[in-house]
Every structure is written in structure tokens, then in C-alpha cells.
Design an enzyme around this catalytic site. Sequence first.
Site, mmCIF file in Angstrom:
data_model
loop_
_atom_site.group_PDB
_atom_site.id
_atom_site.type_symbol
_atom_site.label_atom_id
_atom_site.label_comp_id
_atom_site.label_asym_id
_atom_site.label_seq_id
_atom_site.Cartn_x
_atom_site.Cartn_y
_atom_site.Cartn_z
ATOM 1 N N THR B 44 44.992 36.367 46.885
ATOM 2 C CA THR B 44 44.827 35.621 45.646
ATOM 3 C C THR B 44 44.378 34.191 45.839
ATOM 4 O O THR B 44 44.428 33.670 46.940
ATOM 5 C CB THR B 44 46.233 35.589 45.025
ATOM 6 O OG1 THR B 44 46.570 36.899 44.691
ATOM 7 C CG2 THR B 44 46.339 34.711 43.818
ATOM 8 N N ASP B 60 43.149 33.555 39.837
ATOM 9 C CA ASP B 60 42.038 34.511 39.741
ATOM 10 C C ASP B 60 42.628 35.822 39.221
ATOM 11 O O ASP B 60 43.814 35.875 38.881
ATOM 12 C CB ASP B 60 41.369 34.705 41.111
ATOM 13 C CG ASP B 60 42.219 35.540 42.046
ATOM 14 O OD1 ASP B 60 41.746 36.572 42.549
ATOM 15 O OD2 ASP B 60 43.380 35.154 42.266
ATOM 16 N N ARG B 62 41.945 39.203 40.722
ATOM 17 C CA ARG B 62 41.672 40.390 41.542
ATOM 18 C C ARG B 62 42.917 40.821 42.298
ATOM 19 O O ARG B 62 43.574 39.996 42.919
ATOM 20 C CB ARG B 62 40.546 40.082 42.526
ATOM 21 C CG ARG B 62 40.300 41.193 43.550
ATOM 22 C CD ARG B 62 39.264 40.805 44.564
ATOM 23 N NE ARG B 62 37.921 40.930 44.022
ATOM 24 C CZ ARG B 62 36.810 40.686 44.722
ATOM 25 N NH1 ARG B 62 36.892 40.319 45.964
ATOM 26 N NH2 ARG B 62 35.631 40.824 44.176
ATOM 27 N N LYS B 76 48.030 37.176 36.765
ATOM 28 C CA LYS B 76 48.892 36.607 37.801
ATOM 29 C C LYS B 76 49.724 35.432 37.309
ATOM 30 O O LYS B 76 50.489 34.871 38.088
ATOM 31 C CB LYS B 76 48.030 36.147 38.983
ATOM 32 C CG LYS B 76 47.251 37.306 39.584
ATOM 33 C CD LYS B 76 46.546 36.924 40.841
ATOM 34 C CE LYS B 76 45.600 38.040 41.225
ATOM 35 N NZ LYS B 76 44.824 37.784 42.402
ATOM 36 N N GLY B 90 50.862 37.194 46.883
ATOM 37 C CA GLY B 90 51.619 37.977 47.849
ATOM 38 C C GLY B 90 51.738 39.409 47.380
ATOM 39 O O GLY B 90 50.816 39.944 46.766
ATOM 40 N N SER B 172 45.492 33.610 49.605
ATOM 41 C CA SER B 172 44.494 33.637 50.672
ATOM 42 C C SER B 172 43.363 32.657 50.391
ATOM 43 O O SER B 172 42.706 32.175 51.311
ATOM 44 C CB SER B 172 43.935 35.053 50.844
ATOM 45 O OG SER B 172 43.356 35.483 49.631
ATOM 46 N N ASP B 209 36.491 33.290 49.080
ATOM 47 C CA ASP B 209 37.528 34.109 49.671
ATOM 48 C C ASP B 209 37.317 35.547 49.218
ATOM 49 O O ASP B 209 37.159 35.816 48.034
ATOM 50 C CB ASP B 209 38.911 33.605 49.227
ATOM 51 C CG ASP B 209 40.015 34.495 49.718
ATOM 52 O OD1 ASP B 209 40.906 34.839 48.927
ATOM 53 O OD2 ASP B 209 39.986 34.856 50.906
ATOM 54 N N SER B 212 39.962 37.136 46.721
ATOM 55 C CA SER B 212 40.056 36.694 45.324
ATOM 56 C C SER B 212 38.750 37.013 44.630
ATOM 57 O O SER B 212 37.691 37.039 45.266
ATOM 58 C CB SER B 212 40.287 35.192 45.246
ATOM 59 O OG SER B 212 41.266 34.794 46.140
#
Lengths: 237, 277
Positions: B44, B60, B62, B76, B90, B172, B209, B212
Site C-alpha cells: 500500500t 491508494d 489496490r 483503506k 499490511g 510499501s 510502487d 500500490s
Amino acid sequence: MLSSLSFGDTGKMKEYHYTGAVEHRFSPYAFNGGTVLAVAGEDFAIVASDTRLSEGYSIHCRDSPKCYKLTDTTVIGCSGFHGDCLTLTKIIDARLKMYKHSNNKMMTSGAIAAMLSTILYGRRFFPYYVYNIIGGLDEEGKGAVYSFDPVGSYQRDTYKAGGSASAMLQPLLDNQIGFKNMEGVQHVPLTKEKAVQLVKDVFVSAAERDVYTGDALRICLITKEGMDEQTIPLRRD
Amino acid sequence: MATTAINRAPFGGFSFENCKRNALIEGEASKVGCSLPSARKTGTTICGVVFKGGIVLGADTRATEGMVVADKNCSKIHYISPNIYCCGAGTAADTEMTTQLISSNLELHALSTGRQPRVATANRMLKQMLFRYQGYIGAALVLGGVDCNGPHLYSIYPHGSTDKLPYVTMGSGSLAAMAVFEDRYKPDMEEEQAKQLVRDAIAAGIFNDLGSGSNIDLCVITKDKVDYLRPHDEANQKGVRTGDYKYKRGTTGVLTTVVQLLNLEVVEETIQTMDTS
């Protein structure tokens, strides 16, 4: 280097650690992602690949296509470890030149495929980490696709997907080109336009769900007139 | 006094009955060569920023299962209380359950004190729970809200440590987002400026990233209002397919047909649309 989200031996979550080699043994390979696809038609062949080069959770390059032109009638798509892709294509180019100078003619698609198989098997015990797919026209002018595994096993196909999203693309191709799992459907031969449209749609879908596929799509269309390239954008996230 | 062993129903918390069995199965599976299914992570980018008058949280959308996208538009930013929201990175199940549990406990606490809950209270509850589980609950959270003492922003790590800061990122894509914050954060920003900054930070995570992606959700919390903007920015449109892939009736071969009539009467009818694009 090959890296992954590290979970310690006890199963507890360690810190996000995506590009270090601190806990791992040195690995000579890395996985740089990417998807390759080849389709053979009656008098044409298509080799397509995405252009994203990644490692771990990062992107190295958004414009690194995986199709390499070998001759006027043959294109190879290589995905896997980028270092080995580059070296392998250099070796193939050199061997093509040697063949041309000693035999006074260009190598045919079938000959290139057979040669690649021996090159790959030569490194049976320290393989090139590359998934290859050759697309081109055979001596009769018909489309030909040859798909390989990393150590040289190959076969001639009508269509094949390789690389990170291959498991998502192959079943769709089986259905749309091979007419598998369908009843009462007319088997119309694949036209150039339909094949290019299918390849574009299939990559758009792969980019939705595979994190390694995206940025742009490079399509190489090989006909007896020559090779035609086009690039279309894909999702960049 | 006689003590009777009663088979009582499990009342909340974790049940560890299956741990031994799972360890055995894992051993067997690795011998055969397959692996146990792994928990879905959100891979994320989440972040938060304090501005003049409140908090902006961003995330985000995803969710990934390994390197395959499992959900292209998951939420999220979780509700904790009317004035406190929490972003989670996580393990998806851990962030969901943890925030729901603390939200529930905080509501009871607020009823008991008769006051609006404070962000520091939510922070305490979360860190004490995560520390108790010694990092086994993989929830990395960005907690933000406005209470009687003003706006507060915390980052909470899976092992239970917390930081109280004016701007935080987790997940991430946290490095990509933090790069944007370190470049452009200023104390006492206006609301629009702060929203743009958080939007850009999440966008950096989304495009740089691989864990994400998709859209940017924002949550703006001030003393008077909460704006839950989902989606705030559809940074990525779904790719358009040019071909038509609908199948005609009869394409799937039917081997046998068994018809069983059910005598039912329609009591209520609801329609839920699905994404057929």
C-alpha cells in the site's frame, strides 16, 4: 537481486524491505518482470511485449521493450532476467552473422529456433533465466511461433504467452484463437486486424491484474512486406 | 464449591485451536512441494498530514495477493469514531479487524466518559493491543483525527511502537510518498494545499510502487466536518477493450440438465449491480 517481503523464521513481520540483499545469500538471478506474447496467422506473425522493467516493488524503466528483431522475418521476445536477455540476444545476433557469412544466406525461423535450443541447453547447469518466444515467417511464408523454456525445450505453436502474466493470457488465447471450451462456434481463420485487436485487448486486461505488466505495449507485426512496429500506452500504476 | 467445566461459546478474541494442525499441514505440504495459502496483504501507500485546522489522510486502493491484484478498489481508510479515522497497511484482515475492534471499544468508552473520544486514546488502545500480539498482527496504521485538544496524527507499527508527527507515510509506497512530503511540507498549510500535497504523495506511491495502484482516497477531518472523498482522484482509468467478448447462448456445452421446482413466494426483491465492463 531476488527479493521479497521478508517474514522472519518465527513468522513475525519484519520491516518492509524490498531492495536489499542483506538477509539473503547472493543470488546470481533477478526477476525483472514483463510479459511476451506471439501469435501466428496464415501469412503473418505478431510478437508483442509490454515495456516495463521492474525489480522487487520498484520500476527500473518504463520503456524497455522485450521484442528484439533478429532478421527481416523473425522477432524474438525475451522475458525474465534482463541481464540474461541482453546477453542471449547478443549471442544470437553474433551466431546469425556467422551463419550468414559461412552459408551465404539468412537463417530461417525454424533454424533460429533449433539453434537457440542448443545455445540454451549448453548452459543446462547454470541456465539463462529467460523465457523466449520466437515469432516469424517460415520458408513457405506462413506464420510460425516457437516457444522455449529456460533450458532449451521448444515446440512450434500457433500462439503462446510467456512471462509474468502468461498464466492470465494463455487461457484467453486458448479460447479466442484456439476456440477451446466453446461449442457451436464457427472456426473463422484469424485475420491480421483481428489478431492485433486481440493482442491489444489481452494486454490491457493483463495490465489490470498483474503488477509487473504495464506502461506501454510494443507490437511487432511481421508480414512478407517487412516488419511493422506500433506502441500503445497501458496503465502506469 | 463445585467447579463445572462448561462448554461455552467462544467470546471474541483469537482462537488458537488450529495452530498445531496448521503446523502439521505445512510440514506435509512442503514435503509434497505445495505451500499453504498466504494472507492477502495490501502492499500500500498511506499517508497523513496535519494542516491548519485539521488532518488530511490519504490512501491508494489496490489490494494484492502476491504480485496479482486482488481488489482494484478496496477502501483503506477505516472509521474509528466520528472525529477519528485510520488508514491501514499490511495484512488486509488484520487492519480491518483491528480498526473495527478499537472503534467498537472507543464508542463504549465515549459513552462511559460522556465525552468525544480523543485521538490519543485510540492510539493507546491500538498500540497496547498490537504490542500484546508481539507483531503477529501485521497492521501498520496511520491514525488521525481532531479532538478537544486540536488535530493529532500518529503512525503505528505492527510491533506496537507509535510516533506522533506532523506528516507520516506507511506501506510499501511509503518512501515514494515521503519523498514528496519532505520536498513540499510546510507547517500550517491551508486545506486545499494540504489535500493537493497528500494527493501528490499517494500518486507518487501509485506510479512508482508496484504494490500500490488504482485510485486515491482522501479523508479531510476538521473540528466541524469530515469529508470522506472516495474516490478523490481516479488516477488510473480501467483500460478500454475494443473487441466484443460476449458469448452467445449455447457456447458452453451442457452435459446434463436436472430441473427441481421450488415453491417460493417473493417477499423482497433487491438488485445489486456488478461490474460487467
